[in-house]
Design a protein around this motif. Sequence first.
Motif, short mmCIF file in Angstrom:
data_model
loop_
_atom_site.label_atom_id
_atom_site.label_comp_id
_atom_site.label_asym_id
_atom_site.label_seq_id
_atom_site.Cartn_x
_atom_site.Cartn_y
_atom_site.Cartn_z
N PHE A 118 -0.84 13.38 3.02
CA PHE A 118 -1.19 11.97 3.23
C PHE A 118 0.06 11.10 3.20
O PHE A 118 0.27 10.24 4.06
N LEU A 119 0.91 11.35 2.21
CA LEU A 119 2.15 10.59 2.11
C LEU A 119 3.09 10.93 3.26
O LEU A 119 3.75 10.04 3.82
N LYS A 120 3.18 12.20 3.63
CA LYS A 120 4.02 12.60 4.76
C LYS A 120 3.60 11.86 6.03
O LYS A 120 4.45 11.40 6.80
N ASN A 121 2.30 11.76 6.26
CA ASN A 121 1.81 11.07 7.45
C ASN A 121 2.17 9.59 7.43
O ASN A 121 2.50 8.99 8.46
N LYS A 122 2.08 8.98 6.24
CA LYS A 122 2.46 7.58 6.09
C LYS A 122 3.94 7.37 6.40
O LYS A 122 4.34 6.41 7.06
N ASP A 163 15.51 5.47 -0.19
CA ASP A 163 15.71 5.34 1.26
C ASP A 163 14.44 4.91 1.97
O ASP A 163 14.47 4.06 2.87
N LEU A 164 13.31 5.47 1.56
CA LEU A 164 12.04 5.14 2.21
C LEU A 164 11.70 3.66 2.06
O LEU A 164 11.37 2.97 3.04
N LEU A 165 11.79 3.15 0.84
CA LEU A 165 11.40 1.76 0.59
C LEU A 165 12.45 0.79 1.12
O LEU A 165 12.11 -0.33 1.54
N PHE A 166 13.70 1.19 1.10
CA PHE A 166 14.77 0.40 1.71
C PHE A 166 14.56 0.30 3.22
O PHE A 166 14.67 -0.78 3.81
N PHE A 167 14.22 1.40 3.85
CA PHE A 167 13.96 1.43 5.29
C PHE A 167 12.81 0.48 5.65
O PHE A 167 12.90 -0.28 6.61
N GLN A 214 0.81 -1.21 0.00
CA GLN A 214 0.00 0.00 0.00
C GLN A 214 0.84 1.26 0.00
O GLN A 214 0.42 2.30 -0.53
N ASP A 215 2.03 1.21 0.56
CA ASP A 215 2.91 2.38 0.56
C ASP A 215 3.41 2.68 -0.86
O ASP A 215 3.48 3.84 -1.28
N LYS A 216 3.76 1.63 -1.60
CA LYS A 216 4.19 1.84 -2.98
C LYS A 216 3.03 2.34 -3.84
O LYS A 216 3.23 3.19 -4.72
#
Length: 273
Positions: A250-254, A173-177, A38-40
Amino acid sequence: MIIVLDIRQKYTNIKEKVEKYVWDTYLLKYIESPTIDQDKLLVLVSIADLHNLEERESENLCLSAMLIQIALDTHEHISKLQEDGVERQLTVLAGDYFSGLYYKLLADSKDISMIKTLSKGVKEVNESKITFYYQSPSSIDQVMESLKLIESSLMTRFAGYFKLDIWNYFLEDLLFFKRLLNEKEHFVQQQDSVLFESLKTHLYPYSDCRLSELSSEQQQQLLIICEQYLKQTKQAIEKAMTKVPYVNEFLKNKVTTLLNQHQPYVKTFAEEG
């Protein structure tokens, strides 16, 4: 507030369409439910939303990219299946089926440019999987870099299509994390993780025991390495969030929610062990 609600609605609409495609009643009798990251999906929707696209075109592009991502994830899951059999064969076919849907959607839209863009992303993901799973990366840094590319290449290619390369390091970095968090959780909960298996190979090349059979000190050493990458990647994400433009609330909150899931390994391991 209006923008956030608008993004939420677009995200929800596309997510429902993805679910209709991948939750096939027959397949679900024999294989695990395909994973929808869902993040992607939110990343894809957020990128497409920055451009003045017709709703149908935006949905088609996001849906196509998400289907190929699910196909890649489904094929990667095959390596985790213990035995050959109906489940494994159907999982292979399911991945191929999702790939076929992706090509059909983009072919129907005649968007040759996006097909080429995502094909490059698929190529990068598969090359990184070969390095990660089959070629024994030469260093821990290479292990981590391969994992980062597996998680992010399709997303960064999608961003590049929309001339949003400025997001690339942030997305990597986000998806790696997120992947590091998942691998760490699997290891702590079950002592089972493809990443930690690779780390074990580098740290203890002459050990043929399972991860769960390593000494407490050895297991903690693996966690320390993972924690180092988590910490530095988290710092990079926090820094990027103050500089990367056009990131919706919305993305920032995620992202904030994801960063808050990180706990120091000592506390986590002590609680579980």
